[in-house]
Design a protein around this motif. Structure first.
Motif, mmCIF file in Angstrom:
data_model
loop_
_atom_site.group_PDB
_atom_site.id
_atom_site.type_symbol
_atom_site.label_atom_id
_atom_site.label_comp_id
_atom_site.label_asym_id
_atom_site.label_seq_id
_atom_site.Cartn_x
_atom_site.Cartn_y
_atom_site.Cartn_z
ATOM 1 N N TYR A 14 -41.307 -3.928 -12.430
ATOM 2 C CA TYR A 14 -40.941 -5.110 -12.327
ATOM 3 C C TYR A 14 -41.809 -5.947 -13.072
ATOM 4 C CZ TYR A 14 -40.325 -9.801 -10.251
ATOM 5 O OH TYR A 14 -39.878 -11.022 -10.189
ATOM 6 N N ASP A 15 -41.184 -6.880 -14.018
ATOM 7 C CA ASP A 15 -41.945 -7.576 -15.073
ATOM 8 C C ASP A 15 -42.208 -9.092 -14.827
ATOM 9 O OD1 ASP A 15 -39.492 -8.603 -15.380
ATOM 10 O OD2 ASP A 15 -39.464 -7.715 -17.669
ATOM 11 N N ARG A 17 -39.445 -10.767 -13.934
ATOM 12 C CA ARG A 17 -38.084 -11.399 -14.238
ATOM 13 C C ARG A 17 -37.195 -10.307 -13.577
ATOM 14 N NH1 ARG A 17 -37.982 -16.126 -17.085
ATOM 15 N NH2 ARG A 17 -40.023 -16.897 -18.057
ATOM 16 N N THR A 18 -37.313 -9.270 -14.204
ATOM 17 C CA THR A 18 -36.206 -8.114 -14.016
ATOM 18 C C THR A 18 -37.159 -6.801 -13.567
ATOM 19 O OG1 THR A 18 -36.390 -7.367 -16.054
ATOM 20 C CG2 THR A 18 -34.645 -8.968 -15.804
ATOM 21 N N LYS A 19 -36.112 -5.925 -13.028
ATOM 22 C CA LYS A 19 -36.671 -4.784 -12.679
ATOM 23 C C LYS A 19 -35.801 -3.599 -13.114
ATOM 24 C CE LYS A 19 -34.074 -4.888 -8.169
ATOM 25 N NZ LYS A 19 -34.316 -4.781 -6.542
ATOM 26 N N VAL A 20 -36.392 -2.538 -13.483
ATOM 27 C CA VAL A 20 -35.969 -1.203 -14.172
ATOM 28 C C VAL A 20 -36.441 -0.151 -13.245
ATOM 29 C CG1 VAL A 20 -35.250 -2.166 -16.000
ATOM 30 C CG2 VAL A 20 -37.577 -1.189 -15.932
ATOM 31 N N THR A 49 -46.056 -3.562 -11.016
ATOM 32 C CA THR A 49 -45.804 -4.896 -11.033
ATOM 33 C C THR A 49 -46.994 -5.733 -11.819
ATOM 34 O OG1 THR A 49 -46.964 -5.818 -9.193
ATOM 35 C CG2 THR A 49 -44.793 -4.812 -8.703
#
Length: 286
Positions: A14-15, A17-20, A49
């Motif tokens: 998780y950056d 803003r988005t998660k991959v 994170t």
């Protein structure tokens, strides 16, 4: 690229803003050199994170579990102490620092308490630093306080307000006196330069500048940076009236400020007014 290689297997990344999912993070030395979906044998795996940053903290200034009388959050010598550096009062053996790191809070903006109107500097530190030599990342302006807390410190040294209107009057007069002294020194400097004969050398200009530099003490030159917009202040507020006064103060002196705490403000229009006047809010503790 040098340094020991360390590979993190991010089951979830998780950056902010988005998660991959299922990413490999390759670290060499102290730098991330690769983030990809390539499969490597990880050194450690888990959820990744960004580190948390505590934007308003007194961590280390009163050691967790120690008597309150040993606290160094507030200094009671002067209501205006702009040169007080909180790092000088941090106990880096405070277990709160290691516990913060364990829970992902790697950085803190450490600042003095709110018993003084202008309590000192704000510094961003590494919570994982072994000691002060590697702790400080940057300065972050000043700590100021409005509302109940400054008027509750009437037994402390110096001119202490007993009311909120007293706090406001002392603060405004403090700012105005610094501005008056700098303007007076600047006028004298400009007059001295104007009166110089054309043949006078650089040495005379240096002496004129030196006289100007000595017109204010170091602490007032520091506060002048706030009044000139070169730095900012983190301002303790709790009530709506204090927040609205902060807006007036910002407007009158053209300050860069943040509203800290704001926990007793329940009106949406107050937060909207702060936003309209470009005053960020550091809300909490929650």
């Amino acid at each position: 690229m040098g340094g020991k290689e360390f590979i993190i297997g991010a089951e979830l990344l998780y950056d902010g803003r988005t998660k991959v999912f299922h990413r490999s993070i390759v670290v060499q030395g102290n730098k991330i050199v690769e983030v990809s979906s390539k499969k490597y044998r990880p050194s450690v795996s888990g959820i990744v994170t960004p580190a948390f940053i505590d934007p308003h903290s007194h961590i280390g200034m009163e050691r967790q579990g120690e008597p309150a009388g040993e606290s160094e959050v507030d200094d009671s010598i002067n209501p205006f102490s702009p040169l007080h550096d909180p790092v000088n009062s941090i106990y880096f053996d405070d277990r709160a620092l290691s516990e913060a790191v364990d829970f992902g809070v790697l950085y803190s903006c450490v600042l003095p308490g709110s018993g003084n109107i202008l309590g000192g500097q704000a510094k961003v530190i590494r919570n994982f630093a072994r000691n002060r030599q590697s702790a400080v990342i940057r300065e972050c302006g000043f700590k100021m306080a409005l509302g109940y807390n400054p008027r509750s410190a009437t037994t402390w040294k110096g001119a202490r307000p007993t009311t909120r209107m007293g706090t406001c009057a002392l603060l405004e007069n403090y700012f105005l006196e610094i501005l008056r002294k700098e303007e007076q020194a600047r006028i004298q400097k400009e007059k001295a330069v104007f009166d110089l004969p054309d043949h006078e050398n650089v040495r005379h200009l240096d002496l004129i500048q030196r006289t100007y530099d000595l017109a204010l003490p170091k602490e007032q030159w520091a506060v002048l940076k706030l009044l000139n917009g070169e730095t900012s202040a983190k301002v303790h507020v709790h009530k709506a009236d204090d927040a609205l006064y902060l807006i007036d103060l910002k407007t009158r002196f053209n300050l860069n400020v943040t509203a800290e705490h704001a926990c007793d403000i329940g009106e949406v229009e107050i937060f909207n007014a702060l936003a309209k006047n470009n005053i960020p809010v550091v809300y909490g503790p929650v």
